[in-house]
Design a protein around this motif. Structure first.
Motif, short mmCIF file in Angstrom:
data_model
loop_
_atom_site.label_atom_id
_atom_site.label_comp_id
_atom_site.label_asym_id
_atom_site.label_seq_id
_atom_site.Cartn_x
_atom_site.Cartn_y
_atom_site.Cartn_z
N GLU A 167 3.85 -20.75 83.94
CA GLU A 167 3.56 -20.29 82.55
C GLU A 167 3.97 -21.28 81.59
O GLU A 167 3.39 -21.43 80.66
CB GLU A 167 4.48 -18.90 82.62
N ASN B 198 4.40 -24.56 81.78
CA ASN B 198 3.55 -25.79 81.78
C ASN B 198 2.22 -25.43 81.01
O ASN B 198 1.81 -26.19 80.30
CB ASN B 198 3.29 -26.13 83.11
N THR B 199 1.67 -24.38 81.19
CA THR B 199 0.50 -23.66 80.40
C THR B 199 0.66 -23.56 78.89
O THR B 199 -0.22 -24.12 78.37
CB THR B 199 -0.06 -22.68 80.97
N ALA B 200 1.80 -23.12 78.56
CA ALA B 200 2.13 -23.00 77.13
C ALA B 200 2.44 -24.21 76.53
O ALA B 200 1.86 -24.51 75.39
CB ALA B 200 3.30 -21.93 77.19
N TYR B 201 2.80 -25.22 77.44
CA TYR B 201 3.20 -26.56 76.73
C TYR B 201 2.05 -27.32 76.46
O TYR B 201 1.86 -27.96 75.48
CB TYR B 201 4.17 -27.20 77.93
N ARG B 202 0.97 -27.16 77.45
CA ARG B 202 -0.11 -27.77 77.34
C ARG B 202 -1.16 -27.41 76.10
O ARG B 202 -1.66 -28.21 75.76
CB ARG B 202 -0.92 -27.83 78.71
N LYS B 203 -0.91 -26.09 75.72
CA LYS B 203 -1.56 -25.36 74.73
C LYS B 203 -0.79 -25.74 73.39
O LYS B 203 -1.28 -25.10 72.26
CB LYS B 203 -1.88 -24.07 75.11
N GLY B 204 0.15 -26.58 73.33
CA GLY B 204 0.98 -26.73 72.04
C GLY B 204 1.93 -25.50 71.63
O GLY B 204 2.09 -25.62 70.54
N ALA B 205 2.33 -24.77 72.49
CA ALA B 205 3.09 -23.69 72.15
C ALA B 205 4.30 -23.52 73.18
O ALA B 205 4.13 -22.58 73.84
CB ALA B 205 2.21 -22.21 72.10
#
Length: 64
Positions: A14, A16-23
């Motif tokens: 979760e 990592n996904t948020a980080y990759r989306k810029g948030a």
């Protein structure tokens, strides 16, 4: 009660996904701490060696 390794992997995914989306949801230091915890609990887990997300071969970013 949930398996601690499964729960930790879910959180890392979760985050990592948020980080990759810029948030990002947690600091880099907290993410690294959690990843180290997973390494201690499950040293052979595939999530430990996973870096980022896969980029398709035809994506222009892969040509850089």
């Amino acid at each position: 009660m949930s398996d601690p390794i499964t729960e930790l992997k879910s959180r890392l995914t979760e985050y990592n996904t948020a980080y990759r989306k810029g948030a990002p949801l947690v600091s880099d230091a907290e993410y690294d701490r959690l990843q180290e915890e997973l390494k201690m609990l499950a040293p052979s887990d595939e999530l430990i060696n996973q870096v980022g997300v896969a980029i398709p071969d035809d994506d222009p970013r892969k040509q850089r």
